[in-house]
Design a protein around this motif. Structure first.
Motif, PDB file in Angstrom:
ATOM      1  N   LEU A  23       0.787  -1.080   0.074  1.00 40.60           N
ATOM      2  CA  LEU A  23       0.068   0.228   0.151  1.00 40.60           C
ATOM      3  C   LEU A  23       0.904   1.089   0.000  1.00 40.60           C
ATOM      4  O   LEU A  23       0.364   2.251  -0.739  1.00 40.60           O
ATOM      5  CB  LEU A  23      -0.882   0.103   1.322  1.00 40.60           C
ATOM      6  CG  LEU A  23      -1.998  -1.012   1.124  1.00 40.60           C
ATOM      7  CD1 LEU A  23      -2.907  -0.930   2.315  1.00 40.60           C
ATOM      8  CD2 LEU A  23      -2.942  -0.944  -0.058  1.00 40.60           C
ATOM      9  N   VAL A  24       2.104   1.327   0.770  1.00 39.84           N
ATOM     10  CA  VAL A  24       2.749   2.455   0.863  1.00 39.84           C
ATOM     11  C   VAL A  24       3.384   2.623  -0.728  1.00 39.84           C
ATOM     12  O   VAL A  24       3.441   3.613  -0.972  1.00 39.84           O
ATOM     13  CB  VAL A  24       3.755   2.067   1.980  1.00 39.84           C
ATOM     14  CG1 VAL A  24       5.065   3.398   1.826  1.00 39.84           C
ATOM     15  CG2 VAL A  24       3.263   2.570   3.368  1.00 39.84           C
ATOM     16  N   PHE A  25       3.695   1.528  -1.322  1.00 45.47           N
ATOM     17  CA  PHE A  25       4.617   1.289  -2.480  1.00 45.47           C
ATOM     18  C   PHE A  25       3.681   2.244  -3.578  1.00 45.47           C
ATOM     19  O   PHE A  25       3.914   2.833  -4.243  1.00 45.47           O
ATOM     20  CB  PHE A  25       5.122   0.216  -2.933  1.00 45.47           C
ATOM     21  CG  PHE A  25       5.808  -0.137  -4.227  1.00 45.47           C
ATOM     22  CD1 PHE A  25       7.088   0.637  -4.524  1.00 45.47           C
ATOM     23  CD2 PHE A  25       4.725  -0.423  -5.366  1.00 45.47           C
ATOM     24  CE1 PHE A  25       7.488   0.600  -5.670  1.00 45.47           C
ATOM     25  CE2 PHE A  25       5.608  -0.441  -6.473  1.00 45.47           C
ATOM     26  CZ  PHE A  25       6.977  -0.022  -6.836  1.00 45.47           C
ATOM     27  N   ALA A  26       2.343   1.587  -3.503  1.00 41.22           N
ATOM     28  CA  ALA A  26       1.378   1.852  -4.448  1.00 41.22           C
ATOM     29  C   ALA A  26       1.049   3.461  -4.288  1.00 41.22           C
ATOM     30  O   ALA A  26       0.873   4.268  -5.314  1.00 41.22           O
ATOM     31  CB  ALA A  26      -0.065   1.250  -4.269  1.00 41.22           C
ATOM     32  N   GLY A  27       1.008   3.742  -2.902  1.00 41.58           N
ATOM     33  CA  GLY A  27       0.696   5.160  -2.739  1.00 41.58           C
ATOM     34  C   GLY A  27       1.931   6.214  -3.167  1.00 41.58           C
ATOM     35  O   GLY A  27       1.697   7.357  -3.965  1.00 41.58           O
ATOM     36  N   LEU A  28       3.041   5.860  -3.059  1.00 40.64           N
ATOM     37  CA  LEU A  28       4.201   6.560  -3.558  1.00 40.64           C
ATOM     38  C   LEU A  28       4.221   6.609  -4.988  1.00 40.64           C
ATOM     39  O   LEU A  28       4.727   7.762  -5.743  1.00 40.64           O
ATOM     40  CB  LEU A  28       5.350   6.129  -2.872  1.00 40.64           C
ATOM     41  CG  LEU A  28       5.701   6.333  -1.585  1.00 40.64           C
ATOM     42  CD1 LEU A  28       6.948   5.360  -1.005  1.00 40.64           C
ATOM     43  CD2 LEU A  28       5.763   7.877  -1.169  1.00 40.64           C
ATOM     44  N   THR A  29       4.013   5.427  -5.598  1.00 41.11           N
ATOM     45  CA  THR A  29       3.717   5.399  -7.037  1.00 41.11           C
ATOM     46  C   THR A  29       2.946   6.378  -7.667  1.00 41.11           C
ATOM     47  O   THR A  29       3.068   7.062  -8.744  1.00 41.11           O
ATOM     48  CB  THR A  29       3.708   3.987  -7.593  1.00 41.11           C
ATOM     49  OG1 THR A  29       4.685   3.092  -7.145  1.00 41.11           O
ATOM     50  CG2 THR A  29       3.544   3.756  -9.077  1.00 41.11           C
ATOM     51  N   MET A  30       1.651   6.287  -7.200  1.00 44.18           N
ATOM     52  CA  MET A  30       0.737   7.381  -7.621  1.00 44.18           C
ATOM     53  C   MET A  30       1.262   8.855  -7.473  1.00 44.18           C
ATOM     54  O   MET A  30       0.837   9.648  -8.168  1.00 44.18           O
ATOM     55  CB  MET A  30      -0.762   7.083  -6.776  1.00 44.18           C
ATOM     56  CG  MET A  30      -1.294   5.796  -7.441  1.00 44.18           C
ATOM     57  SD  MET A  30      -2.728   5.126  -6.681  1.00 44.18           S
ATOM     58  CE  MET A  30      -3.434   6.541  -5.520  1.00 44.18           C
ATOM     59  N   ASP A  31       1.590   9.175  -6.204  1.00 47.45           N
ATOM     60  CA  ASP A  31       2.246  10.180  -5.977  1.00 47.45           C
ATOM     61  C   ASP A  31       3.277  10.970  -7.226  1.00 47.45           C
ATOM     62  O   ASP A  31       3.303  11.976  -7.691  1.00 47.45           O
ATOM     63  CB  ASP A  31       2.814  10.633  -4.756  1.00 47.45           C
ATOM     64  CG  ASP A  31       3.352  12.091  -4.497  1.00 47.45           C
ATOM     65  OD1 ASP A  31       2.451  13.119  -4.445  1.00 47.45           O
ATOM     66  OD2 ASP A  31       4.366  12.376  -4.208  1.00 47.45           O
ATOM     67  N   THR A  32       4.136   9.968  -7.487  1.00 45.36           N
ATOM     68  CA  THR A  32       5.162  10.314  -8.459  1.00 45.36           C
ATOM     69  C   THR A  32       4.379  10.509  -9.710  1.00 45.36           C
ATOM     70  O   THR A  32       4.890  11.347 -10.657  1.00 45.36           O
ATOM     71  CB  THR A  32       6.122   9.169  -8.499  1.00 45.36           C
ATOM     72  OG1 THR A  32       6.678   8.957  -7.154  1.00 45.36           O
ATOM     73  CG2 THR A  32       7.232   9.305  -9.502  1.00 45.36           C
ATOM     74  N   VAL A  33       3.328   9.558  -9.988  1.00 41.08           N
ATOM     75  CA  VAL A  33       2.924   9.647 -11.574  1.00 41.08           C
ATOM     76  C   VAL A  33       2.197  10.857 -11.634  1.00 41.08           C
ATOM     77  O   VAL A  33       2.001  11.722 -12.722  1.00 41.08           O
ATOM     78  CB  VAL A  33       2.139   8.600 -11.780  1.00 41.08           C
ATOM     79  CG1 VAL A  33       0.845   8.812 -12.858  1.00 41.08           C
ATOM     80  CG2 VAL A  33       2.716   7.345 -11.883  1.00 41.08           C
ATOM     81  N   LYS A  34       1.669  11.640 -10.605  1.00 41.21           N
ATOM     82  CA  LYS A  34       1.024  12.966 -10.495  1.00 41.21           C
ATOM     83  C   LYS A  34       1.915  14.128 -10.628  1.00 41.21           C
ATOM     84  O   LYS A  34       1.756  14.962 -11.001  1.00 41.21           O
ATOM     85  CB  LYS A  34       0.237  13.104  -9.102  1.00 41.21           C
ATOM     86  CG  LYS A  34      -1.127  12.377  -9.312  1.00 41.21           C
ATOM     87  CD  LYS A  34      -2.166  13.126  -8.136  1.00 41.21           C
ATOM     88  CE  LYS A  34      -1.892  12.229  -6.868  1.00 41.21           C
ATOM     89  NZ  LYS A  34      -2.799  12.608  -5.851  1.00 41.21           N
ATOM     90  N   GLN A  35       3.161  13.731  -9.876  1.00 44.13           N
ATOM     91  CA  GLN A  35       4.210  14.815 -10.051  1.00 44.13           C
ATOM     92  C   GLN A  35       4.850  14.772 -11.530  1.00 44.13           C
ATOM     93  O   GLN A  35       5.385  15.933 -11.780  1.00 44.13           O
ATOM     94  CB  GLN A  35       5.353  14.566  -8.921  1.00 44.13           C
ATOM     95  CG  GLN A  35       4.715  14.549  -7.620  1.00 44.13           C
ATOM     96  CD  GLN A  35       4.442  15.976  -6.873  1.00 44.13           C
ATOM     97  OE1 GLN A  35       5.138  16.733  -7.463  1.00 44.13           O
ATOM     98  NE2 GLN A  35       3.564  15.870  -6.250  1.00 44.13           N
TER      99      GLN A  35
END
Length: 148
Positions: A23-35
């Protein structure tokens, strides 16, 4: 003697910890994709920038130089060369690049030599546009100093 942790407790910790990490990895991935769209400067890619990148690749500039930390460390970092040599003026930087590329290889004793690539004026301008574009990417203030 009584066990403090049972097999079922260990299994729950293992699976719970794994799920938490996913879940942490998925959240960080989604944040990166938005950035990425905000930081990548893709809206400013022109035909000249694309040609400059092609010149960069065809002449294997990354074989000696780094750009945003990627490449060889034989020659200077070029992600911020526009800031170092152009004084934020594109015409000044393009003039600098024309002179620099034409003067290669410099005959300075005990100095690494850059080969003469015999690029046309248009090719050097495209390469300059690529380096200008690269300097405007938000790369977390890389390199850490102005001289790369």
């Amino acid at each position: 003697m009584k066990e403090r942790i049972t097999k079922s407790m260990a299994r729950n910790i293992y699976f719970g910890g794994g799920l938490f990490a996913i879940l942490v990895f998925a959240g960080l991935t989604m944040d990166t994709v938005k950035q990425v769209p905000k930081r990548s400067n893709t809206q400013n890619i022109t035909e000249s920038v694309a040609k400059g990148k092609n010149i960069w690749e065809v002449n294997n500039c990354v074989g000696c130089h780094t750009i945003m930390g990627e490449g060889a460390y034989y020659a200077p970092e070029l992600a911020n060369v526009f800031n170092r040599r152009g004084n934020s003026d594109e015409a000044t930087f393009k003039s600098y690049m024309q002179g620099w590329m034409a003067a290669q290889p410099l005959h300075v004793p005990d100095r690494r030599k850059m080969p003469q690539f015999n690029l046309s004026i248009e090719e050097v301008d495209s390469l300059s546009d690529f380096l200008i574009w690269t300097s405007k990417i938000d790369d977390n203030e890389w390199p850490p100093n102005i001289e790369g």
